[in-house]
Structure formats: structure tokens, C-alpha cells
Design a protein around this motif. Structure first.
Motif, PDB file in Angstrom:
ATOM      1  N   LEU A   1       0.858  -1.181   0.000  1.00  0.00           N
ATOM      2  CA  LEU A   1       0.000   0.000   0.000  1.00  0.00           C
ATOM      3  C   LEU A   1       0.895   1.231   0.000  1.00  0.00           C
ATOM      4  O   LEU A   1       1.733   1.402   0.892  1.00  0.00           O
ATOM      5  N   TYR A   2       0.705   2.083  -0.991  1.00  0.00           N
ATOM      6  CA  TYR A   2       1.632   3.214  -1.154  1.00  0.00           C
ATOM      7  C   TYR A   2       0.878   4.531  -1.340  1.00  0.00           C
ATOM      8  O   TYR A   2       1.248   5.354  -2.173  1.00  0.00           O
ATOM      9  N   ASP A   3      -0.165   4.754  -0.562  1.00  0.00           N
ATOM     10  CA  ASP A   3      -0.977   5.968  -0.707  1.00  0.00           C
ATOM     11  C   ASP A   3      -0.412   7.165   0.048  1.00  0.00           C
ATOM     12  O   ASP A   3      -0.790   8.308  -0.238  1.00  0.00           O
ATOM     13  N   HIS A   4       0.428   6.943   1.036  1.00  0.00           N
ATOM     14  CA  HIS A   4       0.973   8.053   1.828  1.00  0.00           C
ATOM     15  C   HIS A   4       2.095   8.746   1.058  1.00  0.00           C
ATOM     16  O   HIS A   4       2.771   8.143   0.214  1.00  0.00           O
ATOM     17  N   ASP A   5       2.275  10.031   1.377  1.00  0.00           N
ATOM     18  CA  ASP A   5       3.334  10.825   0.742  1.00  0.00           C
ATOM     19  C   ASP A   5       4.641  10.774   1.516  1.00  0.00           C
ATOM     20  O   ASP A   5       5.714  10.979   0.941  1.00  0.00           O
ATOM     21  N   PHE A   6       4.533  10.560   2.847  1.00  0.00           N
ATOM     22  CA  PHE A   6       5.727  10.523   3.680  1.00  0.00           C
ATOM     23  C   PHE A   6       5.681   9.274   4.554  1.00  0.00           C
ATOM     24  O   PHE A   6       4.780   8.442   4.423  1.00  0.00           O
ATOM     25  N   ALA A   7       6.651   9.166   5.446  1.00  0.00           N
ATOM     26  CA  ALA A   7       6.800   7.963   6.271  1.00  0.00           C
ATOM     27  C   ALA A   7       5.533   7.658   7.053  1.00  0.00           C
ATOM     28  O   ALA A   7       4.897   8.557   7.619  1.00  0.00           O
ATOM     29  N   VAL A   8       5.168   6.376   7.091  1.00  0.00           N
ATOM     30  CA  VAL A   8       3.992   5.906   7.833  1.00  0.00           C
ATOM     31  C   VAL A   8       4.457   5.575   9.253  1.00  0.00           C
ATOM     32  O   VAL A   8       5.178   4.601   9.467  1.00  0.00           O
ATOM     33  N   THR A   9       4.046   6.374  10.220  1.00  0.00           N
ATOM     34  CA  THR A   9       4.559   6.258  11.591  1.00  0.00           C
ATOM     35  C   THR A   9       3.806   5.234  12.427  1.00  0.00           C
ATOM     36  O   THR A   9       4.356   4.708  13.388  1.00  0.00           O
ATOM     37  N   CYS A  10       2.539   4.942  12.088  1.00  0.00           N
ATOM     38  CA  CYS A  10       1.742   4.084  12.958  1.00  0.00           C
ATOM     39  C   CYS A  10       0.662   3.374  12.151  1.00  0.00           C
ATOM     40  O   CYS A  10       0.151   3.916  11.166  1.00  0.00           O
ATOM     41  N   ILE A  11       0.308   2.162  12.574  1.00  0.00           N
ATOM     42  CA  ILE A  11      -0.760   1.385  11.953  1.00  0.00           C
ATOM     43  C   ILE A  11      -1.500   0.613  13.045  1.00  0.00           C
ATOM     44  O   ILE A  11      -0.972   0.409  14.146  1.00  0.00           O
ATOM     45  N   ASP A  12      -2.725   0.165  12.726  1.00  0.00           N
ATOM     46  CA  ASP A  12      -3.465  -0.704  13.621  1.00  0.00           C
ATOM     47  C   ASP A  12      -4.524  -1.442  12.813  1.00  0.00           C
ATOM     48  O   ASP A  12      -4.944  -0.971  11.739  1.00  0.00           O
ATOM     49  N   ILE A  13      -4.969  -2.592  13.355  1.00  0.00           N
ATOM     50  CA  ILE A  13      -5.951  -3.443  12.686  1.00  0.00           C
ATOM     51  C   ILE A  13      -7.121  -3.644  13.632  1.00  0.00           C
ATOM     52  O   ILE A  13      -6.933  -3.856  14.841  1.00  0.00           O
ATOM     53  N   SER A  14      -8.338  -3.589  13.097  1.00  0.00           N
ATOM     54  CA  SER A  14      -9.546  -3.761  13.908  1.00  0.00           C
ATOM     55  C   SER A  14      -9.619  -5.181  14.454  1.00  0.00           C
ATOM     56  O   SER A  14      -8.967  -6.112  13.951  1.00  0.00           O
ATOM     57  N   THR A  15     -10.451  -5.366  15.490  1.00  0.00           N
ATOM     58  CA  THR A  15     -10.556  -6.668  16.145  1.00  0.00           C
ATOM     59  C   THR A  15     -11.076  -7.737  15.201  1.00  0.00           C
ATOM     60  O   THR A  15     -10.683  -8.913  15.299  1.00  0.00           O
ATOM     61  N   ASP A  16     -11.963  -7.377  14.260  1.00  0.00           N
ATOM     62  CA  ASP A  16     -12.498  -8.353  13.306  1.00  0.00           C
ATOM     63  C   ASP A  16     -11.586  -8.566  12.101  1.00  0.00           C
ATOM     64  O   ASP A  16     -11.966  -9.266  11.151  1.00  0.00           O
ATOM     65  N   SER A  17     -10.405  -7.965  12.123  1.00  0.00           N
ATOM     66  CA  SER A  17      -9.380  -8.127  11.070  1.00  0.00           C
ATOM     67  C   SER A  17      -9.873  -7.690   9.702  1.00  0.00           C
ATOM     68  O   SER A  17      -9.398  -8.192   8.670  1.00  0.00           O
ATOM     69  N   GLN A  18     -10.794  -6.725   9.667  1.00  0.00           N
ATOM     70  CA  GLN A  18     -11.337  -6.261   8.396  1.00  0.00           C
ATOM     71  C   GLN A  18     -10.721  -4.939   7.931  1.00  0.00           C
ATOM     72  O   GLN A  18     -10.572  -4.702   6.740  1.00  0.00           O
ATOM     73  N   ILE A  19     -10.393  -4.060   8.861  1.00  0.00           N
ATOM     74  CA  ILE A  19      -9.984  -2.694   8.519  1.00  0.00           C
ATOM     75  C   ILE A  19      -8.582  -2.434   9.045  1.00  0.00           C
ATOM     76  O   ILE A  19      -8.242  -2.790  10.187  1.00  0.00           O
ATOM     77  N   LEU A  20      -7.794  -1.792   8.203  1.00  0.00           N
ATOM     78  CA  LEU A  20      -6.443  -1.349   8.562  1.00  0.00           C
ATOM     79  C   LEU A  20      -6.413   0.176   8.514  1.00  0.00           C
ATOM     80  O   LEU A  20      -6.903   0.780   7.555  1.00  0.00           O
ATOM     81  N   ILE A  21      -5.875   0.801   9.547  1.00  0.00           N
ATOM     82  CA  ILE A  21      -5.722   2.257   9.567  1.00  0.00           C
ATOM     83  C   ILE A  21      -4.246   2.589   9.686  1.00  0.00           C
ATOM     84  O   ILE A  21      -3.458   1.821  10.264  1.00  0.00           O
ATOM     85  N   SER A  22      -3.863   3.742   9.135  1.00  0.00           N
ATOM     86  CA  SER A  22      -2.465   4.163   9.169  1.00  0.00           C
ATOM     87  C   SER A  22      -2.387   5.675   9.319  1.00  0.00           C
ATOM     88  O   SER A  22      -3.232   6.411   8.802  1.00  0.00           O
ATOM     89  N   GLY A  23      -1.376   6.139  10.044  1.00  0.00           N
ATOM     90  CA  GLY A  23      -1.102   7.568  10.203  1.00  0.00           C
ATOM     91  C   GLY A  23       0.299   7.881   9.748  1.00  0.00           C
ATOM     92  O   GLY A  23       1.203   7.042   9.827  1.00  0.00           O
ATOM     93  N   SER A  24       0.492   9.113   9.285  1.00  0.00           N
ATOM     94  CA  SER A  24       1.762   9.445   8.647  1.00  0.00           C
ATOM     95  C   SER A  24       2.233  10.840   9.053  1.00  0.00           C
ATOM     96  O   SER A  24       1.507  11.622   9.677  1.00  0.00           O
ATOM     97  N   ILE A  25       3.469  11.116   8.636  1.00  0.00           N
ATOM     98  CA  ILE A  25       4.031  12.447   8.852  1.00  0.00           C
ATOM     99  C   ILE A  25       3.312  13.484   7.996  1.00  0.00           C
ATOM    100  O   ILE A  25       3.338  14.676   8.304  1.00  0.00           O
ATOM    101  N   ASP A  26       2.627  13.046   6.938  1.00  0.00           N
ATOM    102  CA  ASP A  26       1.920  13.984   6.063  1.00  0.00           C
ATOM    103  C   ASP A  26       0.590  14.461   6.651  1.00  0.00           C
ATOM    104  O   ASP A  26      -0.235  15.017   5.934  1.00  0.00           O
ATOM    105  N   LYS A  27       0.352  14.192   7.952  1.00  0.00           N
ATOM    106  CA  LYS A  27      -0.818  14.645   8.720  1.00  0.00           C
ATOM    107  C   LYS A  27      -2.108  13.913   8.349  1.00  0.00           C
ATOM    108  O   LYS A  27      -3.176  14.288   8.815  1.00  0.00           O
ATOM    109  N   SER A  28      -2.020  12.901   7.515  1.00  0.00           N
ATOM    110  CA  SER A  28      -3.218  12.220   7.036  1.00  0.00           C
ATOM    111  C   SER A  28      -3.399  10.868   7.719  1.00  0.00           C
ATOM    112  O   SER A  28      -2.460  10.297   8.286  1.00  0.00           O
ATOM    113  N   ILE A  29      -4.643  10.367   7.620  1.00  0.00           N
ATOM    114  CA  ILE A  29      -4.996   9.029   8.096  1.00  0.00           C
ATOM    115  C   ILE A  29      -5.670   8.297   6.931  1.00  0.00           C
ATOM    116  O   ILE A  29      -6.590   8.833   6.301  1.00  0.00           O
TER     117      ILE A  29
END
Length: 902
Positions: A575-603
């Protein structure tokens, strides 16, 4: 009609880890100032983020906490008896009573943080505040209002101090000037311009006869002050006098001459100075605290006589007469250096308590979140003795917290910093266990919460036994920083990622540790053994296992996210949607959704099954996103950022649900409890905050409206433009905000209701009087200044009727005087208001009667006080400490004389 999704609010549940913030100073509370506590010199008051905390430095207990608002405490002042003044980062000032006998008062007048506070030394009924907005405001504590705003400095005001019995205020600033203000006419009558750098602080010595100023220059300047009594001249108007003052009249009150300089060891700017009794000290932005002793009058006279005798002897040897020989006071005659105290870290502020004639106690607030106490014995000036009595630092980390983790039962929170690991009880927020460790970057509870494993900056994995308080093992894992660790779902292993561009998979195991004593059996200890190594394309910043152990996800410095099958570590998605380094990620309990935060201020929100980006939240925060984490068994998640906020989001509707504000600096890490009821966050302000889920239902529209009001309040926070007010040195104090606007709106509504009312006049007047009384005293002037003149025309007759009918005349007369002063030109040109002014002129006799009654009561109370003192032969209302000290000195002198004669 579709069902509305309900959310529950998260509310603040407590703050810990903060002993004293490095933004504010420290105040030493004397004995008897706190109800129920009579010990001498053991209670100190410091700012702890948005709270004011009183610590017992002997026992380490938190005695009292004062909180009034959500802004950072930046300055503290104590009036010596019962009240504490606190300045905040948002420009407000609060007054707290120590004995809980009265309510706290809030003043608002500054447009930026309050840099310094000082009480009137005479009675403590006036307070002066200096801010970064270059203004000085003098507040009346009794009437709870601002008296006037003094303008003249061109940069931040660093210190303000009153000169008692002279009604003079002295201020210093970063514009290199020290100004003397005559508070009778609100005019700066003298400015010292000899400094070439910003003046950080100043103090007065020997009953305000000398002044010491500290700046970034190589030495301190000592000034001799000579006070000249002012001529009593009646002026019908103050302004002509302000315009006609010349340089000769500026010397009528104070003559200021440079006596000499005191060298200072630190090269930085002086941060704070303090004096009490015969000692004073100062420090810069380092560990050194220099202490000087002020010589007594007898010692100064003895040194002058000794020098005169020496000069006469030299003149006699040279064959000269001693008629023209004279000596003058020098710096060496006035003060003498005692000692330089070296603290364990940089000093923020300090105070001195001279509890005995030749012994003193120094309490210093350090910038590493600790308080140190020193004992100074100055029986001999040549060899003073300094002892470090205690260092009060147990409740908190010395540096910023870099990692947080909850235990499996949500009853404990682990925090790690650059020097230690601490275990906190979640309900009491007290530290129950502490370990000295390396620079921790990630952490987790393991083995039934009996152990913790942490990754360090040196590339090691360290395991600690909580019950035993020992380090179980230390494993060299990565060749560089261990950026992240993540436990497997079954808690039998973990994965780590580091600076060496590798992901390592580990299994927990037991090993036998050989005992030092052969008679004892080997002890089993927990360790980790390597299972697999995966080479990555760049530095690994975060790793996560899905709850069903199907996927393993890693985020890298190259702004890409790699998704693997957890069992074979075969690559599935990139997955390469972020513009800068991806600092953090997490996965939901049902293993369906992945979220990520980056230095580019986006989620970014992804469908983990198909690797598809469901939503891209641009500018989710105002700064880089540091942490993201799901609430268990939901699609709700939290994010934290360098902008100082923690936000809650819904991954299904992609909406921002809630913003948690409380931190005053960059939020470094975030943790959500396994039961989903608590959220812990930490920031570079060294605070660890706990947020608890409540039963209150959150309405999104209401939250959005509150956020808009908050932003509007920040934009509208400005000085009021007062009609007819020129660019004078002293102006009316007023600050426009949502509260003053609301008070003005209520007053306008009542004026309109009176105009349209068909009720009796007494009923309308009574309602108007009640509306005025409901406006806080500190906001009354600002609310009246917001009234358009068309409503002022209707308000003045109402005020005249209130004065005539009501027993209380102080409040309506206060309103009348302000309105007439501000709108004088329009009022005098309005014929309909002339009868009202004539009526008010006749009613001034009521105000005169009120003043006479107050003066009569005051004189009566003074008379009763004198009678009680005469009857009991004691001074009930005075401090007798100085009298006792003088008696002790006389006894010692008599003993010394008898010893010499013998």
C-alpha cells in the motif's frame, strides 16, 4: 428513516507523572498558610500543566490541587497570607484562596501568556500582571476588576514588583528597559536604559534602598535608589499633567544611580532572582545557582571605618593630611558571595527560606520534572556549607514518555522514557513500581501481566519481572533502534522492527539461570528466542498482527505499507498511498480494517481483505500523526498528533467524533485499554493523561457547534476599541470574548424588555438590577463597553432609578462612571440625557454617604484591633518573627561582649 448511530463521550479521568512544569515558577508556603498543616518550610506550590499543585517535599504527598481552566500555568505569585495568583498561557489570571473560604476569581485581559505576577506588598489587595503582549495590568482583588492597563514596553514583560508605601510599580522587559510607574497618575516617570540585552529579572535589597537587575550581560547591575517625597498637587484632569511632565520632574520621586556590578558565572540570560532575609540568589539557563549574603548595617559601617582607618594610615606614612579623605559604599561592602550551588539538572526557579540566623533552606524547581532541596549553613562566610537535603522526584519520569501500554485487565498502565519504566495504578494514578532502563521506544505486558518487555534505542529487548522488580533478560535484537514491537494474538511470541531494516519474529521461552550459590537451585527466567528474520526495503516504523493471525503488516520509512501472510511471511499487498513515512498502523478486532497515520498529517483507512483504500482523511491533524489505535470490538479508533490533540474517529462513516484536548505540547504516544473503557496519552509536557468512557451520549452536531464556538472565541480574543480613548500609557482593561459578548447580549435583551414592558417600573428596575448582578465583576467593564450607544441612552435612566430605589449603590455607580467616561462627548450632546445627568449629580450624595459608612466601619475595626492588642499585650494581627530574631541577635551580642571581656 434510518437509525442514528450513538457514541459515548470520553472525559478526563486524571493526570499523573507531572511534579512541576518548567513553564511556571515555584512558591514556598510559610507555616500556617495551609489549614491543618503547621510545619515550617515543607510545602511548595508549583504549576503542573493546567493545575496548581501543593507538594509536601518531606513526605512526597500531594497536599492540594487548584484547577481553573484548561490552559498551561505560566506564572505564580503568593500574597503572603491566604491567596495564590496564577497566570495562564491563554492570558487569564486566577485567584485561589488557600483556606477554601472563598471562591476563585478569573481575570481576563492579556492577549497572550502571563509572564509574571506580583501582589501589592502593603496589603496584597492589588495584583500586577505582565504578559508577552507587552502590557502590564493592575487588578483590584476586592472589587474583582482591572483598574488600568499600562502600555510602554516593546517586548515581553519579564518581571513586575511593587514598592510599598510609595504606590510605585517597577517593571522589566526583554526590550532591555526597566521602567518606574507612578500608579497615582498611571504614568512612567523613569526608564533605565543602561542594559544592552533583555532584562530577565530584578530584586530589591535592604528595604528597597538598592535594586539588582539581571540580564544576558556579563554581570549584574546594582542601583542605589533615593526616594523623594512627592508634592501634594491637586489636578482637575490627569491628562494635562501627563503631557507637561519634563525630565526635571521625573527625578521628583526616585533618584536611581549605578552603584556597581556583580560578576556572574553563567553566560546565559538571568532567568530568575530571589531574596529573603539576608540572602539573595540568581541563576541562568544552567545548573548553577549563585547565593550572596547582604551585609547588615553594622557590618557595612565596620568595613567603612576599617577602610577609612587604612587610608588615614597610608596618608600619615606619605606625610599627607587626612582632612580630605573620605570613603564611599562599594559593592563589596554591600554584599558578599557565599556559594555556588550545583543542581542535578537545569534550574527553572528557586526560593530561599532563612529559618535560622545562620542556616537557610533553598528549594529549586528543575527542568527535569523534579524538586531539589538544599541546606545552606553560612556561619562562616569564607567556608559556607551546602548539603543536598532531598530530591523529590519519585512520582514521575525525568524526561518525556515515549511508550505506553495497558495490562490485560486494564488495571495498570506502563510508561517508558529515556531513563526508566514505571507501572501506574490505573484507578489511583500512583506509581507502584519503577525500573531503571535504557531509552525505551516500545513496550508490552506479557505472561499474565507479571512481566513487561520493552524495546530500546540501543537495539535491545529487555524483559522485567514486575513483582521482583528485577530485569529478567536483555537480548541484542537489532543493530540500531528498536522502533516497534507487537505481540501475537496468543501472547506466545512477538515481532520487532528496527533501524536495521529488519523484522524479527520471536518466541517466548524459559531458560535456567545458574545460581551464584551452589546450594541453591537454578532459577527459571523468561527470555525470547529468534524464530525468523525478514529483510525489508527501509527502516521499519511499526508492525501489527491481525487478530485472526492471518496477516502481518509493517509500515516503513519509505511511506509504504507491506501486508504479509502471518504464517509464511509471503507478501500479499503493498500500500503506497501516503506521501511521507507511515509512523503508525493498527488493525480492527475483526481483522477487516487497517488504519495508518503518517508524517503527512493524514490518516488512511483500508479494507485489509482486498488492499483497497476506503477513505483518505487529508489533514486529519494539524501536525504529524504519531499513534492510531482501535477500540476493541468496534470500528472506532483514536489518533494522536504533534498538534497536542487526541481525536476519535469512526472508520465506517469516516467522521471525526470527538477531540480530546488537555495536552499542552506534542502528544508522543497513545494506548487504549483492552476493555475499551480507558485511553491513556502522554506528551512532551511530561504529563500522562487518562480518559474514561462515560454514559453520556455524544451528539455530533453539538460537538461541531462547540468546536466552532471555541475557534471563534480564539479569533475574537482581542482588546476592546474604546471610543474617545487616545493612545495613552494607561487605558481601560477590557477583553472581548464569548462570555463578555453573552453578558452584553443579556443586558441588551433586558433593556429592550424594559422599553417594551407594560409592567410596573419597580419590576423592570428589579430585573435590570438582577441582570447586572449576574454579570461577573471581572467581566462587567468589557460587557458595558460592547454596548452600542443607542442602548447606553436607555441604560443610564435605568441606572439612575436603581441608585434611587435600591439600597446598594456601588454597582450601578460603577456602571455610570464607566459609561460617562467612555461616551462623554455623545452624552453631553444628547439633550434627552441632560435631565438624567442632573439627577445623577443630585444622587451623588448617596455615594458619599456609602463612603462615609465604610470609613466609619474601618476606623471602628482598627479601634477594636488596638483595644484587643493593648488588653492582651500581644500583637494578634502582626508577624512577631522579626521581633524575636532581633532579641536573639541582642542576646548573642551580649554573650560575645562578655566572652571578650573575660
Amino acid at each position: 428513516m434510518g437509525l442514528t448511530k450513538n457514541y459515548l463521550k470520553f472525559a478526563p479521568a486524571g493526570v499523573c507523572n507531572v511534579i512541576g512544569s518548567s513553564w511556571a515558577g515555584i512558591e514556598l508556603l510559610p507555616s500556617g498558610s495551609l489549614p491543618g498543616h503547621t510545619d515550617i518550610g515543607i510545602h511548595v506550590c508549583v504549576g503542573a500543566c493546567e493545575s496548581l499543585v501543593v507538594w509536601d517535599i518531606r513526605t512526597g504527598d500531594k497536599v492540594k490541587t487548584f484547577t481553573n481552566g484548561a490552559s498551561m500555568v505560566t506564572s505564580i505569585a503568593f500574597n503572603g497570607s491566604n491567596h495564590l495568583a496564577v497566570g495562564y498561557l491563554n492570558g487569564s489570571v486566577s485567584i485561589f484562596p488557600l483556606n477554601d473560604a472563598g471562591e476563585s476569581v478569573i481575570f481576563e485581559g492579556h492577549q497572550s501568556s502571563v509572564a509574571c505576577l506580583a501582589f501589592d506588598s502593603d496589603e496584597g489587595l492589588r495584583l500586577a500582571s505582565g504578559g508577552k503582549d507587552t502590557d502590564i495590568i493592575v487588578w483590584d482583588i476586592v472589587s474583582q476588576r482591572g483598574l488600568y492597563r499600562l502600555k510602554g514596553h516593546k517586548n515581553e514583560v519579564t518581571r513586575v514588583r511593587f514598592i510599598p508605601k510609595r504606590n510605585i510599580l517597577v517593571s522589566s522587559s526583554r526590550d532591555t528597559f526597566v521602567k518606574f510607574w507612578d500608579l497615582d497618575i498611571q504614568h512612567c516617570f523613569k526608564t533605565i536604559t543602561d542594559h544592552t540585552s533583555s532584562v530577565g529579572d530584578f530584586i530589591f535589597l535592604k528595604d528597597y534602598s538598592y535594586m539588582v537587575t539581571g540580564s544576558a550581560m556579563q554581570d549584574l547591575k546594582v542601583w542605589s535608589l533615593e526616594y523623594i517625597e512627592k508634592d501634594v498637587i491637586e489636578f482637575a484632569d490627569k491628562r494635562p499633567r501627563l503631557e507637561t511632565l519634563d525630565d526635571e520632574k521625573e527625578e521628583q520621586q526616585v533618584k536611581c544611580s549605578l552603584l556597581g556590578t556583580i560578576p556572574k558565572e553563567c553566560k546565559e540570560e538571568i532567568l530568575s532572582m530571589f531574596t529573603r532575609g539576608s540572602l539573595f540568589g540568581f541563576h541562568g539557563n544552567d545548573k548553577r545557582l549563585t547565593v550572596y549574603k547582604i551585609r547588615s548595617d553594622d557590618e557595612i559601617e565596620h568595613k567603612l571605618k576599617k577602610r577609612m582607618k587604612k587610608l588615614k594610615k597610608q596618608a600619615a606614612e606619605n606625610g599627607q593630611t587626612d582632612s580630605g579623605i573620605s570613603v564611599s559604599l562599594t559593592i563589596d561592602d554591600l554584599v558578599v558571595k557565599l556559594q555556588t550551588v550545583f543542581a542535578s539538572f537545569k534550574i527553572r526557579a528557586f526560593q530561599i527560606l532563612e529559618h535560622e540566623e545562620e542556616k537557610a533552606k533553598i528549594v529549586a524547581l528543575l527542568k527535569d520534572n523534579s524538586i531539589e532541596t538544599y541546606g545552606l549553613e553560612h556561619r562562616r562566610v569564607e567556608k559556607p556549607v551546602v548539603d543536598t537535603l532531598s530530591k523529590f522526584s519519585l512520582p514521575g519520569h525525568r524526561n518525556e514518555i515515549r511508550t505506553l501500554a495497558f495490562s490485560s485487565d486494564s488495571s495498570a498502565v506502563m510508561s517508558g522514557s529515556s531513563e526508566s519504566i514505571r507501572i501506574w495504578n490505573r484507578s489511583s494514578l500512583k506509581c507502584v513500581r519503577s525500573f531503571t532502563s535504557g531509552y525505551t521506544t516500545s513496550s508490552a505486558f506479557v505472561f499474565g501481566d507479571r512481566h513487561v518487555v520493552v524495546g530500546t534505542r540501543s537495539g535491545q529487548l529487555e524483559i522485567y519481572d514486575i513483582a521482583a522488580g528485577l530485569q529478567e533478560d536483555s537480548i541484542d535484537a537489532h543493530e540500531g533502534i528498536v522502533r516497534t514491537i507487537c505481540l501475537t494474538t496468543d501472547k506466545r511470541g512477538l515481532a520487532s522492527g528496527g533501524e536495521d531494516k529488519q523484522v524479527l519474529l520471536w518466541d517466548f521461552d524459559y531458560v535456567l539461570e545458574e545460581a551464584e550459590d551452589e546450594s541453591k537451585q537454578p532459577r527459571r527466567k523468561i527470555t525470547v528466542v529468534p524464530k525468523k528474520k525478514v529483510e525489508m526495503a527501509d527502516v521499519v516504523l511499526c508492525v501489527k498482527y491481525s487478530n485472526d493471525m492471518k496477516y502481518f503488516v509493517a509500515s516503513l520509512l519509505n511511506s509504504k505499507i507491506y501486508v504479509f501472510f502471518a504464517d509464511t511471511m509471503k507478501l500479499v499487498w503493498v500500500l503506497y498511498d501516503h506521501d511521507f513515512a507511515v509512523t503508525c498502523i493498527d488493525i480492527s478486532t475483526d481483522s477487516q480494517i487497517l488504519i495508518s497515520g503518517s508524517i503527512d498529517k493524514s490518516i488512511h483507512i483500508y479494507d485489509l481483505q482486498f488492499g483497497q483504500c476506503l477513505r483518505f482523511i487529508k489533514c486529519a491533524h494539524d501536525d504529524r500523526v504519531n499513534s492510531v489505535q482501535f477500540l476493541p470490538n468496534t470500528h472506532l479508533f483514536f489518533s494522536s498528533s504533534h498538534d497536542g490533540t487526541v481525536k476519535q474517529w469512526d472508520a465506517d462513516t469516516f467522521q471525526n467524533i470527538l477531540i480530546l484536548r488537555g495536552h499542552h505540547n506534542n502528544v508522543t504516544c497513545l494506548a487504549v485499554s483492552p476493555n475499551g473503557k480507558f485511553v491513556a496519552s502522554s506528551a512532551t509536557d511530561k504529563s500522562l493523561r487518562l480518559w474514561e468512557k462515560t454514559e453520556e451520549i455524544l451528539v455530533l452536531d453539538e460537538e461541531k457547534e462547540l468546536e466552532r464556538e471555541r475557534q471563534l472565541d480564539d479569533k475574537e480574543r482581542e482588546d476592546l476599541v474604546i471610543p474617545g480613548e487616545r493612545d495613552n500609557e494607561a487605558v481601560i482593561v477590557g477583553s472581548k470574548n464569548t462570555r463578555t459578548e453573552s453578558s452584553a447580549d443579556k443586558l441588551i435583551e433586558q433593556i429592550i424588555e424594559n422599553f417594551n414592558s407594560k409592567d410596573s417600573t419597580n419590576s423592570s428596575v428589579k430585573k435590570s438590577s438582577d441582570v447586572l448582578k449576574q454579570i461577573p465583576s471581572s467581566e462587567l467593564e468589557a460587557a458595558l463597553l460592547l454596548l452600542p450607544f443607542v442602548y447606553v441612552e436607555q441604560l443610564l435612566p435605568i441606572l439612575a432609578t436603581i441608585i434611587e430605589d435600591e439600597a446598594e449603590v456601588e454597582l450601578p455607580w460603577r456602571c455610570v462612571m464607566l459609561l460617562v467616561r467612555v461616551h462623554l462627548g455623545q452624552i453631553t450632546n444628547n439633550r434627552t440625557l441632560l435631565p438624567v445627568l442632573e439627577k445623577l449629580r443630585r444622587l451623588r450624595i448617596l455615594l458619599k454617604q456609602e463612603k462615609e459608612l465604610i470609613n466609619f466601619n474601618r476606623v471602628g475595626l482598627l479601634f477594636l484591633k488596638q483595644k484587643l492588642e493593648d488588653r492582651d499585650s500581644i500583637m494578634l494581627f502582626s508577624d512577631v518573627t522579626n521581633i524575636l530574631n532581633e532579641k536573639k541577635k541582642r542576646r548573642r551580642r551580649k554573650r560575645a561582649i562578655v566572652t571578650i571581656k573575660a
